[in-house]
Write a protein that holds these residues in place. Sequence first.
Motif, PDB file in Angstrom:
ATOM      1  N   VAL A  54       0.834  -1.187   0.000  1.00 63.95           N
ATOM      2  CA  VAL A  54       0.000   0.000   0.000  1.00 63.95           C
ATOM      3  C   VAL A  54       0.872   1.242   0.000  1.00 63.95           C
ATOM      4  O   VAL A  54       0.660   2.156  -0.784  1.00 63.95           O
ATOM      5  N   TRP A  55       1.861   1.287   0.888  1.00 65.77           N
ATOM      6  CA  TRP A  55       2.795   2.409   0.930  1.00 65.77           C
ATOM      7  C   TRP A  55       4.051   2.016   1.689  1.00 65.77           C
ATOM      8  O   TRP A  55       4.076   1.046   2.426  1.00 65.77           O
ATOM      9  N   GLY A  56       5.092   2.780   1.473  1.00 65.96           N
ATOM     10  CA  GLY A  56       6.345   2.627   2.206  1.00 65.96           C
ATOM     11  C   GLY A  56       6.867   4.005   2.559  1.00 65.96           C
ATOM     12  O   GLY A  56       6.886   4.899   1.709  1.00 65.96           O
ATOM     13  N   ARG A  57       7.249   4.184   3.824  1.00 66.46           N
ATOM     14  CA  ARG A  57       7.734   5.491   4.270  1.00 66.46           C
ATOM     15  C   ARG A  57       8.993   5.323   5.096  1.00 66.46           C
ATOM     16  O   ARG A  57       9.170   4.336   5.806  1.00 66.46           O
ATOM     17  N   ARG A  58       9.834   6.323   5.024  1.00 61.46           N
ATOM     18  CA  ARG A  58      11.073   6.317   5.807  1.00 61.46           C
ATOM     19  C   ARG A  58      10.865   7.220   7.022  1.00 61.46           C
ATOM     20  O   ARG A  58      10.937   8.426   6.942  1.00 61.46           O
TER      21      ARG A  58
END
Length: 182
Positions: free
Chosen positions: A160-164
């Motif tokens: 769905v999403w990837g965040r740092r």
Amino acid sequence: GTIDGELVMYTLEDDDLRFQRVLVKSPTKKAQMVSIAFQSRKVVIVGCSDSTIRAYDMTRGHMIRRMTLGSDLAGGSKDTIVWSVKCLPNGNIVSGDSTGQICIWDGTTYTQAQRIQGHKQDVLSLAVSADGSTIMSGGMDRKTVLYKQSTGAGQRWSKVWGRRYHNHDVKAMASFEHAKTS
């Protein structure tokens, strides 16, 4: 699980941690046991350093199934390390490994159902929601990635999403769900 390839059981009887017995001894010391999750009261899933995930019957102390991931995608020759394994409420298994992928395994046939490339480096940790509809992974690339299962035929998983969010590796994750907090 040990670096020597042993699966060891301890007891908490009398509020004291004591060695109970060795459940499994690996025939070779190459198979270091890196991650563990209970699939049921009798079956334990173990992620190893030799490109395998193993299902063990704890009552008999023998291996039920050996699932293979293959060699590391980067070089093609070194073993894949299975840094994290989790079991979903339906018995299916999720693994995160040194290729940056998560894999979904059928918990009945112990076959790979899906692979998803979620990270550019090793997936070090996994967390699953209580209802089994959400998976999160954390890795060496400092990212946290969310995966959801689609509804309908096939029920495939997708990123769905990837965040740092972090400045360092994400080495451990846990989920907490209570009332309106998730």
